[in-house]
Design a protein around this motif. Structure first.
Motif, short mmCIF file in Angstrom:
data_model
loop_
_atom_site.label_atom_id
_atom_site.label_comp_id
_atom_site.label_asym_id
_atom_site.label_seq_id
_atom_site.Cartn_x
_atom_site.Cartn_y
_atom_site.Cartn_z
N THR A 46 32.16 41.41 34.70
CA THR A 46 33.12 42.11 34.28
C THR A 46 32.62 43.42 33.73
O THR A 46 31.91 43.51 33.13
CB THR A 46 33.93 41.40 33.39
OG1 THR A 46 34.12 40.01 34.05
CG2 THR A 46 35.16 42.07 32.68
N ALA A 47 33.59 44.60 34.49
CA ALA A 47 33.12 45.85 33.97
C ALA A 47 34.22 46.72 34.00
O ALA A 47 35.30 46.64 34.66
CB ALA A 47 32.06 46.51 34.91
N LYS A 48 34.45 47.47 32.87
CA LYS A 48 35.53 48.56 32.84
C LYS A 48 34.93 49.71 33.51
O LYS A 48 34.00 50.40 33.12
CB LYS A 48 35.76 48.66 31.08
CG LYS A 48 37.17 49.49 31.14
CD LYS A 48 37.38 49.76 29.60
CE LYS A 48 38.79 50.36 29.52
NZ LYS A 48 39.35 50.36 27.92
N SER A 61 33.84 54.40 39.20
CA SER A 61 34.53 54.77 37.87
C SER A 61 35.68 55.72 38.14
O SER A 61 36.50 56.20 37.27
CB SER A 61 33.30 55.42 36.99
OG SER A 61 33.02 56.54 37.46
N LYS A 68 43.82 48.06 34.11
CA LYS A 68 43.07 47.04 33.61
C LYS A 68 41.52 47.04 33.87
O LYS A 68 41.13 47.69 34.85
CB LYS A 68 43.64 45.48 34.14
CG LYS A 68 43.76 45.62 35.63
CD LYS A 68 44.53 44.42 35.95
CE LYS A 68 44.61 44.22 37.51
NZ LYS A 68 45.27 43.14 38.11
N GLU A 69 40.77 46.15 33.28
CA GLU A 69 39.41 45.91 33.59
C GLU A 69 39.29 45.57 35.03
O GLU A 69 39.94 44.79 35.42
CB GLU A 69 38.70 45.25 32.66
CG GLU A 69 38.62 45.56 31.27
CD GLU A 69 37.88 44.77 30.17
OE1 GLU A 69 37.54 43.74 30.72
OE2 GLU A 69 37.38 45.40 29.22
N ASP A 181 41.94 44.52 41.10
CA ASP A 181 41.24 43.69 39.97
C ASP A 181 39.88 43.68 40.08
O ASP A 181 38.79 43.44 39.27
CB ASP A 181 41.67 42.39 39.70
CG ASP A 181 41.64 41.59 41.16
OD1 ASP A 181 40.98 42.02 42.22
OD2 ASP A 181 42.21 40.43 41.11
#
Length: 359
Positions: A46-48, A61, A68-69, A181
């Protein structure tokens, strides 16, 4: 399980009697073109999505307005209809970015925006778009390759990269989400002796090979191929007024689509008359992109015809189209100040005649 995707689009219902149609079909089951990349179970973290590193570069990025993440995955697997964003960079510079951006003022076929290089001011050819997505979906990331000591993969300074954001539908019954997602950034290094690219997913150590026959059609593409060759397409239901300027003359069309009331210079006209002229305003076809070698008066030239679409919805941007002298055969089409295309001078002259006759 992979899914078939069928896409049908109606470009815009100007009125019930004035329609422009287009359609596309894509097959999510298309076989992979790459010989050295195989399917396997992937890992994910999981990465933002962080901030964009530098102007012009493309990374995972770069997702604009991420809501959302996103899951950063090492082994992306998706179908064409799961894609929500693709951004391609070559030589460290962003050359193409397309995103899924539904808005109240858009028809559902117009939800896709080409941000780079067309600043969301063109209509997307969804058939070509899904051909691209199917090509990307055909790539399968599985077994890593062994890198020999001293072997230069070129991945420390990638020659190109592709960022892909998608919504991972877990089953056939899963309902597609507007927002992605999952995200990945595929980096491309040098080619080996067989012409295969060294490839790596940003954030992971595993190195793969992707055949040039699979990668080159994606990396050596032309953004122009992904647009509908229509200079201007504005849904009349989102328009309040249309102002047309030709030399010293100004003409105004008042539009009340809800009540089906239309007026030319405050003189009420029937639906058929309005429809004919509005269709003509939408009918200038793109013939190509400007060539700097062809003589023309350029950006500062006075337009021979201007069309300003003023919208009736707060979040819908106004659209200003200006046709400027270019050469004996073509006019330069300027959309909100951006000069992307050339159009036939004869088409512009015919449109000017139609406007004068209508008023």
């Amino acid at each position: 399980m992979r899914k078939r995707h069928f896409v049908g689009i109606a470009l815009l219902t100007v009125l019930a009697s004035v329609c422009i149609f287009g359609c596309g079909r894509s097959d999510g089951s298309k076989e992979s073109q790459t010989s050295a990349v195989s399917k396997n179970e992937g890992q994910s973290v999981t990465a933002k999505a962080p901030a964009m590193e530098s102007e012009g570069s493309v990374t995972e990025s770069e997702a604009p307005a991420a809501k959302k993440e996103l899951i950063r995955t090492e082994k992306p697997e998706f179908t064409a209809n799961e894609v929500r964003r693709v951004a391609i960079a070559v030589g460290g510079q962003g050359v193409f970015e397309i995103t899924y951006d539904p808005q109240d003022y858009k028809s559902n076929f117009a939800y896709w925006d080409i941000i780079t290089p067309y600043k969301s001011l063109v209509m997307v050819d969804t058939e070509e778009m899904f051909n691209l997505y199917n090509a990307l979906a055909a790539w399968k990331f599985g077994s890593a390759i062994d890198i020999k000591e001293g072997e230069d993969t070129g991945l420390s300074d990638p020659s190109a990269s592709i960022a892909i954001d998608y919504y991972d539908m877990k089953s056939e019954s899963d309902t597609a989400d507007t927002d992605p997602d999952t995200t990945c950034l595929i980096k491309f290094g040098k080619k080996d002796e067989q012409g295969n690219y060294y490839a790596q997913i940003e954030g992971f150590d595993t190195i793969y090979k992707i055949s040039s026959s699979a990668a080159d059609p994606v990396l050596m593409f032309n953004p122009y191929d992904y647009i509908l060759k229509i200079c201007c397409l504005v849904d009349y239901k989102t328009v309040d007024t249309v102002e047309i300027n030709m030399g010293d003359n100004t003409y105004v069309i008042d539009v009340n689509a809800a009540q089906k009331k239309y007026a030319f210079d405050k003189k009420e006209v029937d639906e058929k008359t309005f429809s004919a002229l509005y269709q003509a305003l939408m009918g200038v076809i793109v013939k190509g992109e400007p060539d700097g070698k062809i003589a023309g008066e350029g950006k500062e030239a006075s337009p021979v015809l201007e069309i300003d679409f003023q919208r009736n919805m707060e979040n819908a941007p106004d659209i200003a189209v200006a046709f400027k002298p270019y050469n004996d055969d073509y006019c330069l089409a300027e959309i909100n100040g951006n000069q992307f295309f050339i159009v036939s001078k004869e088409d512009v002259d015919q449109l000017a005649e139609q406007v004068e006759e209508a008023f």
